[in-house]
Design an enzyme around this catalytic site. Structure first.
Site, PDB file in Angstrom:
ATOM      1  CG  HIS A 194      -1.939  -1.047   1.209  1.00 42.87           C
ATOM      2  ND1 HIS A 194      -2.280  -1.779   2.311  1.00 42.87           N
ATOM      3  CD2 HIS A 194      -2.705  -1.509   0.208  1.00 42.87           C
ATOM      4  CE1 HIS A 194      -3.217  -2.645   1.987  1.00 42.87           C
ATOM      5  NE2 HIS A 194      -3.495  -2.501   0.716  1.00 42.87           N
ATOM      6  NE  ARG A 301     -13.720   8.798  -6.366  1.00 44.72           N
ATOM      7  CZ  ARG A 301     -12.706   8.930  -7.221  1.00 44.72           C
ATOM      8  NH1 ARG A 301     -12.011  10.035  -7.242  1.00 44.72           N
ATOM      9  NH2 ARG A 301     -12.393   7.939  -8.039  1.00 44.72           N
ATOM     10  CD  GLU A 437     -19.104   2.386 -10.051  1.00 42.27           C
ATOM     11  OE1 GLU A 437     -17.902   2.627  -9.946  1.00 42.27           O
ATOM     12  OE2 GLU A 437     -19.963   2.906  -9.316  1.00 42.27           O
ATOM     13  NE  ARG A 471     -11.031   0.797  -6.537  1.00 42.75           N
ATOM     14  CZ  ARG A 471     -11.861   1.813  -6.780  1.00 42.75           C
ATOM     15  NH1 ARG A 471     -13.067   1.587  -7.257  1.00 42.75           N
ATOM     16  NH2 ARG A 471     -11.492   3.042  -6.581  1.00 42.75           N
ATOM     17  CB  CYS A 508     -14.763   9.753 -13.970  1.00 43.41           C
ATOM     18  SG  CYS A 508     -16.066   8.676 -13.370  1.00 43.41           S
TER      19      CYS A 508
HETATM   20  C1  PEP Z   1     -14.431   4.123 -10.589  1.00 38.75           C
HETATM   21  O1  PEP Z   1     -14.864   3.091 -10.055  1.00 38.75           O
HETATM   22  O2  PEP Z   1     -13.748   4.124 -11.637  1.00 38.75           O
HETATM   23  C2  PEP Z   1     -14.686   5.454  -9.999  1.00 38.75           C
HETATM   24  C3  PEP Z   1     -14.380   6.567 -10.619  1.00 38.75           C
HETATM   25  O3  PEP Z   1     -15.246   5.486  -8.769  1.00 38.75           O
HETATM   26  P1  PEP Z   1     -14.455   5.168  -7.407  1.00 38.75           P
HETATM   27  O4  PEP Z   1     -12.990   5.114  -7.756  1.00 38.75           O
HETATM   28  O5  PEP Z   1     -14.809   6.274  -6.478  1.00 38.75           O
HETATM   29  O6  PEP Z   1     -15.019   3.859  -7.010  1.00 38.75           O
HETATM   30 MG    MG Z   2     -16.361   3.221  -8.539  1.00 41.25          MG
END
Ligand code: PEP
Ligand code: MG
Length: 578
Positions: A194, A301, A437, A471, A508
């Site tokens: 991290h 966000r 997503e 992720r 995004c």
């Molecule tokens: C994404 O999932 O690509 C996104 C922009 O939202 P977050 O990173 O806040 O989950």
């Molecule tokens: Mg997201």
């Protein structure tokens, strides 16, 4: 005399500074047995140290902003959990009361015991979590030392230093970076930790696994960290320094060249106009984005508003934050995303279910909002009220089915009606969009387009859900790969369908601002990109080097590629030919 230490590069860049050694053994451990009369005072001292450590953590959390807050927040939460672990604290009290340990010695013994437990685990990820124990115990030791000698200087306040340490916790790294630490050299660790990920996002050169540095370096040594070659040069020669200056000149030239792109429009080499939006969370982000030149705010966000405080922000608090955001954007459209708590974003208000077996696949985003209509309605009302101050687009995260959007629209219309009845001036129209997503939303995007005004592709999550690769899990390494053909096919499908329906589609996720990814997204037909302000000029430059016609013609071959290497080779072939 010049010496070179090698390690693995975890974050590139170069830095010249003075060594600041952070040895694990810097806490003096008092092993003399504690007399009976001092036992209760020692327990109190330990408890105070825990309280100070907790306070340090929450101060750190409060100071973090934006994207960093999110990345670091989860580590801080994990550490805070350990600090609150009743078993740990009870065990330490017992060692002081029954074993006559002093607090420092009890902590050291507990640390060694717990780290040994983690070291014995088979799973490499769990094994590496032993680091968390180390960081937490070090925090308490440091708090104890501060009680003993109030003048312990904070590492973080020193400027122009290279931190040389066994390992560093992400929270500390963020704090130190904002106080001038120039680079980090760690004796252990991996480029996937991290901290390493964070160092990259902070543009802080970092080496890990650097052998011998803790033993052989001294406080104040002049050192040159080369994060590209994975070297630390101690007592650098004139030649080393010349090389460093060359690097600095090049970095400066690059920066100056990019600065000229501020305020300009974004066009591909063959003159096609593209639109760059900003992912912005703080007023400074918005100001900076406007100076750099953006088409609007592509992603705000809102969960950070919720994570930044304990308890839920009320309608007026939210309204003020959204209104200031809209006013700050000076007439540019602002995309406000409704609450995306859940999964890795736990909340202080207790909305998120604590014990979901698979939180990333559980009640997060709009699923959570629809389960708490009171909280959701408060947010929708605040957004609607703010939309009187400038153009606002409302974006909903974690949409799986079109029916989610239908339900949100129904709630929004109800809120608008109530607000108008109460005398608020609410615009007649509002734009409502869905984050794409979840793979199902991407595959079934036609249904989504029938009920939305625009789409925003969340490639960060889409990648993790398509590849079944968390992720946040460093252990998966290259498995989390946005340039995977399966991800690209979904992106292409969503972009093409949206354009066919005459609706705007923006991307995004992180790849929107990645210069290496720009040609791929142009090839897939993307026209709107939203990214952190820091990435805007680099992306504008990369997009300006793309020949859209050639790249669009390459799209069918990209979509037939078998793996990401083939995709990279295809992109490289058109770039070298142009
Ligand atoms: C994404 O999932 O690509 C996104 C922009 O939202 P977050 O990173 O806040 O989950
Ligand atoms: Mg997201």
């Amino acid at each position: 005399m010049r010496r070179v230490f090698t390690g693995n590069s975890a974050s590139s860049g170069m830095a010249l500074g003075r060594v600041r050694l952070e040895r694990p053994a810097r806490f003096s451990i008092d092993n003399t047995p504690l007399p009976d009369a001092e036992i209760e005072a020692e327990v109190a001292r330990l408890e105070r140290a825990f309280a100070i450590a907790r306070e340090d953590m929450s101060t750190l959390r409060r100071k973090l902003h934006g994207a960093l807050a999110r990345e670091v927040g989860e580590f801080i939460d994990a550490h805070a959990l350990l600090l609150d672990d009743p078993e740990l604290i009870e065990g330490l009290r017992a060692m002081i009361r029954k074993g006559h340990y002093r607090a420092t010695a009890a902590l050291k013994a507990q640390r060694d015991r717990l780290v040994a437990v983690f070291d014995a685990m088979d799973d490499p990820y769990l094994r590496s979590r032993g680091e968390d124990v180390d960081h937490v115990i070090a925090r308490v030791q440091s708090a104890l030392a501060r009680q003993a000698s109030s003048e312990e200087k904070k590492l973080a306040t020193r400027v122009g230093e290279i931190l040389v340490t066994e390992s560093v916790a992400p929270g500390e790294l963020a704090h130190m970076a904002s106080h001038g630490i120039l680079a980090v050299v760690a004796g252990s660790g991996s480029p996937y930790s991290h901290s390493a990920i964070l160092a990259r996002s902070l543009h802080l050169p970092m080496l890990v696994n650097a052998d011998g540095v803790l033993e052989d370096l001294r406080d104040g040594d002049l050192a040159l960290v080369d994060g590209v070659r994975g070297e630390v040069v101690v007592h650098p020669t004139a030649q080393d320094l010349a090389q460093f200056r060359n690097w600095q000149r090049e970095a400066l030239r690059d920066g100056q060249r990019l600065a000229q792109l501020a305020g300009s429009e974004t066009h591909t080499r063959d003159g096609h106009k593209l639109h760059i939006f900003a992912n912005a969370e703080r007023p400074e982000d918005i100001e900076r984005a406007r100076t750099l030149g953006v088409a609007g705010i592509g992603l705000y966000r809102t969960e950070f508003l919720f994570l930044a405080q304990s308890g839920l922000p009320n309608e007026d608090e939210q309204f003020t934050a959204y209104r200031d955001l809209v006013l700050g954007a000076g007439g540019l459209p602002v995309t406000i995303r409704t609450l995306d708590l859940g999964a890795d974003k736990a909340d202080a208000a207790g909305l998120v279910m604590a014990s979901e077996p698979n939180p990333a696949l559980g009640v997060r985003g709009v699923r959570l909002s629809l389960r708490h209509p009171d909280v959701f309605v408060t947010q929708l009302r605040a957004i609607l009220r703010a939309s009187c101050y400038g153009p606002v687009r409302i974006l909903v995260p974690m949409i799986t089915n079109a029916s989610d959007i239908v339900e949100v629209r129904r709630l929004l219309e109800e809120c608008a009606r109530d607000l108008r009845t109460a005398g608020h001036e609410i615009p007649d129209q509002f734009e409502l969009g869905a984050m794409v997503e979840v793979p199902a939303a991407a595959l079934n995007v036609r249904a989504l387009l029938e009920v939305t005004d625009f789409l925003a592709i969340g490639s960060n999550d889409l990648t993790q859900y398509v590849l079944a690769a968390d992720r946040n899990n460093d252990q998966l390494g290259k498995l989390y790969e946005p340039a995977h053909p399966a991800v690209l096919r979904l992106l292409a499908h969503v972009i093409a369908r949206a354009r066919g329906a005459g609706k705007r589609v923006c991307l995004c996720g992180e790849i929107a601002g990645d210069p290496a990814f720009a040609p791929v997204l142009v090839a897939l037909g993307l026209e709107e990109f939203s990214m952190l302000p820091d990435r805007i000029l680099g992306a504008r430059d990369a997009l300006a080097h793309c020949d859209r016609k050639t790249l669009r013609a390459l799209a069918p071959r990209l979509l037939r590629a078998r793996d990401s290497d083939e995709i990279a080779a295809l992109i490289a072939s058109v770039q070298s030919a142009s």
